[in-house]
Design an enzyme around this catalytic site. Sequence first.
Site, PDB file in Angstrom:
ATOM      1  N   LYS A 130       0.777  -1.063  -0.047  1.00  0.00           N
ATOM      2  CA  LYS A 130      -0.100   0.176   0.012  1.00  0.00           C
ATOM      3  C   LYS A 130       0.969   1.171  -0.056  1.00  0.00           C
ATOM      4  O   LYS A 130       2.028   1.081   0.425  1.00  0.00           O
ATOM      5  CB  LYS A 130      -0.800   0.114   1.318  1.00  0.00           C
ATOM      6  CG  LYS A 130      -2.144   0.843   0.980  1.00  0.00           C
ATOM      7  CD  LYS A 130      -3.299  -0.168   0.468  1.00  0.00           C
ATOM      8  CE  LYS A 130      -4.388   0.892  -0.011  1.00  0.00           C
ATOM      9  NZ  LYS A 130      -5.528   0.092  -0.296  1.00  0.00           N
ATOM     10  N   ASP A 170      -6.819   4.228  -4.751  1.00  0.00           N
ATOM     11  CA  ASP A 170      -7.580   4.037  -3.394  1.00  0.00           C
ATOM     12  C   ASP A 170      -8.390   5.500  -3.186  1.00  0.00           C
ATOM     13  O   ASP A 170      -8.413   6.164  -4.155  1.00  0.00           O
ATOM     14  CB  ASP A 170      -6.521   3.591  -2.347  1.00  0.00           C
ATOM     15  CG  ASP A 170      -7.332   3.208  -1.022  1.00  0.00           C
ATOM     16  OD1 ASP A 170      -7.651   2.028  -1.079  1.00  0.00           O
ATOM     17  OD2 ASP A 170      -7.524   4.026  -0.043  1.00  0.00           O
ATOM     18  N   PHE A 242     -19.313   8.791  -1.079  1.00  0.00           N
ATOM     19  CA  PHE A 242     -20.048   8.746  -2.494  1.00  0.00           C
ATOM     20  C   PHE A 242     -18.798   8.705  -3.569  1.00  0.00           C
ATOM     21  O   PHE A 242     -18.915   9.183  -4.611  1.00  0.00           O
ATOM     22  CB  PHE A 242     -20.715  10.260  -2.579  1.00  0.00           C
ATOM     23  CG  PHE A 242     -19.895  11.447  -2.599  1.00  0.00           C
ATOM     24  CD1 PHE A 242     -19.588  12.012  -1.445  1.00  0.00           C
ATOM     25  CD2 PHE A 242     -19.788  12.155  -3.613  1.00  0.00           C
ATOM     26  CE1 PHE A 242     -18.658  12.999  -1.206  1.00  0.00           C
ATOM     27  CE2 PHE A 242     -19.011  13.358  -3.505  1.00  0.00           C
ATOM     28  CZ  PHE A 242     -18.413  13.914  -2.337  1.00  0.00           C
ATOM     29  N   ASN A 244     -15.974   6.165  -5.737  1.00  0.00           N
ATOM     30  CA  ASN A 244     -15.962   5.118  -6.636  1.00  0.00           C
ATOM     31  C   ASN A 244     -16.684   3.767  -5.863  1.00  0.00           C
ATOM     32  O   ASN A 244     -17.371   3.105  -6.487  1.00  0.00           O
ATOM     33  CB  ASN A 244     -14.560   4.898  -6.955  1.00  0.00           C
ATOM     34  CG  ASN A 244     -14.370   3.536  -7.742  1.00  0.00           C
ATOM     35  OD1 ASN A 244     -14.027   2.486  -7.375  1.00  0.00           O
ATOM     36  ND2 ASN A 244     -14.428   3.456  -9.086  1.00  0.00           N
ATOM     37  N   TRP A 247     -20.200   3.927  -5.503  1.00  0.00           N
ATOM     38  CA  TRP A 247     -20.964   4.121  -6.758  1.00  0.00           C
ATOM     39  C   TRP A 247     -21.231   2.751  -7.079  1.00  0.00           C
ATOM     40  O   TRP A 247     -22.434   2.367  -7.645  1.00  0.00           O
ATOM     41  CB  TRP A 247     -20.094   4.934  -7.874  1.00  0.00           C
ATOM     42  CG  TRP A 247     -20.267   5.042  -9.200  1.00  0.00           C
ATOM     43  CD1 TRP A 247     -21.311   5.732  -9.766  1.00  0.00           C
ATOM     44  CD2 TRP A 247     -19.627   4.213 -10.243  1.00  0.00           C
ATOM     45  NE1 TRP A 247     -21.197   5.329 -11.255  1.00  0.00           N
ATOM     46  CE2 TRP A 247     -20.442   4.538 -11.407  1.00  0.00           C
ATOM     47  CE3 TRP A 247     -18.401   3.548 -10.179  1.00  0.00           C
ATOM     48  CZ2 TRP A 247     -19.898   4.024 -12.768  1.00  0.00           C
ATOM     49  CZ3 TRP A 247     -18.050   2.830 -11.489  1.00  0.00           C
ATOM     50  CH2 TRP A 247     -18.569   3.044 -12.848  1.00  0.00           C
TER      51      TRP A 247
HETATM   52  O1  2IT Z   1      -8.267  -1.436  -0.974  1.00  0.00           O
HETATM   53  C1  2IT Z   1      -8.000  -1.960  -1.965  1.00  0.00           C
HETATM   54  O2  2IT Z   1      -8.183  -3.315  -2.126  1.00  0.00           O
HETATM   55  C2  2IT Z   1      -7.645  -1.106  -3.159  1.00  0.00           C
HETATM   56  N1  2IT Z   1      -7.496  -0.007  -2.825  1.00  0.00           N
HETATM   57  C3  2IT Z   1      -7.415  -1.730  -4.492  1.00  0.00           C
HETATM   58  C4  2IT Z   1      -6.049  -2.373  -4.689  1.00  0.00           C
HETATM   59  C5  2IT Z   1      -5.699  -2.881  -6.210  1.00  0.00           C
HETATM   60  O3  2IT Z   1      -4.517  -3.063  -6.333  1.00  0.00           O
HETATM   61  O4  2IT Z   1      -6.599  -2.731  -6.920  1.00  0.00           O
END
Ligand code: 2IT
Length: 450
Positions: A130, A170, A242, A244, A247
């Site tokens: 991350k 994210d 509100f 991604n 949605w």
């Molecule tokens: O929390 C998550 O799983 C994401 N932000 C997506 C991570 C990704 O590599 O698609």
Amino acid sequence: MNNKYQSEIADFMAYVSARNPHETEFLSAVEEVAETIIPFIEETPKYKGKKILERMVEPERVIMFRVPWVDDQGRIQVNRGYRVEFNSAIGPYKGGLRFHSTVNLSVLKFLGFEQTFKNSLTSLPMGGGKGGSDFSVRGKSEAEIMRFSQAFMQELFRHIGPNTDVPAGDIGVGGRELGYLFGMYKKLKNEFTGVLTGKGLAWGGSLIRPEATGYGVVYFAQAALNNIGKTIKGMEIAISGFGNVSWGVVKKVNDLGGKVVTLSGPDGYIYDPDGVKGEKVDYMLRLRASNQDIIEPYAERYGVEFFPGKKPWERKVDLAIPCAIQNEFDEEDAKQVVANGVTGVVEAANMPLTAKAIEVIQSNKLLYVPGKAANAGGVAVSGLEMTQNAMHLQWTAEEVDNYLKRIMHNIHENTLKYGRLDDGYIDYKKGANIAGFIKVADAMLEQGVV
Ligand code: 2IT
């Protein structure tokens, strides 16, 4: 809950707390896993005495860097960039980038740790990672967002690659930011590869990726509801956020005949008794793209009520799906939804419920699904985007959606298998932790002490 191993769990948490002082978000993510995994390790000879969990809570690598950029007024701004490369036992580091004012090392370590389990649950070959920055897109111009994204990638590019570490979006990082990040990566490396996921459709992206997290949450919720003889159809659902994820949840709930009656922002929540439907769904995206981070304009536009400073969990609904951010749903909220007769809470965000809130929901024997299982559809379709990139082709929306459905169904089956308690209650938290742990732990044991 597992009184038998309470002292082992306390000793382990004392060890992790001493090594990571003040990292509250990270420590709560670890504690939630330790409570179910330590008893499992103690009772499974092959894992015992191997320091597996001690190794898993230590990121393989943490990268922190300066991100200097120039704003529209010509002033120099300095943000901090991060990439936490948590675990690569089962594949390249994989996980999103978060651009938000609350980002710090503790938050990204909690997210990277959770991501390792989540990615394992998808059954695809992806490790956990991350990253992000304390930069917030709120109130920034397009040009500033581009310059910041480019500056961020000017350092990050040397640490990532399609077989090393594959970031995605994210909070605060969507298609627009990923475009600027990818453009700078391509320029610096002079190569066009699938080094990021969530890319635009014209340049290596996958159909259904924008919808995937929300769709997956609703597929999982439907499977879990069916398991207790219920269905989304006819349900009134409260959600937060509100962006991604919200949605995608709204779209799929509508497809399945349910109704989403709330949306929220940092300013409060709106209550729309007719449901968020039709053009209102597209309006969510426009509101998000305006970089204002407020939901009130929805209420003005559609003539519904706005509740400033309040959370949607006070509404009487059938199901609650927090889609916004960690710790947005506390013990009081949990007591409120229980008193209102909710069927359960499904986490679409990462760790939106506090530990106390989870305890309230679970002790009332209501449905609780942790984010690492319910929201794994997003990263799963990222994995499918990597596959399509490696094959130099693009699948149809139907093909991707079918994969997604199958993956969410499998995660449900797997968590059910390890989460069923003696009284018949399904502890999805326990199920997700154990099912996610096994694959990573086995890979680590087979690869030796590295
Ligand atoms: O929390 C998550 O799983 C994401 N932000 C997506 C991570 C990704 O590599 O698609």
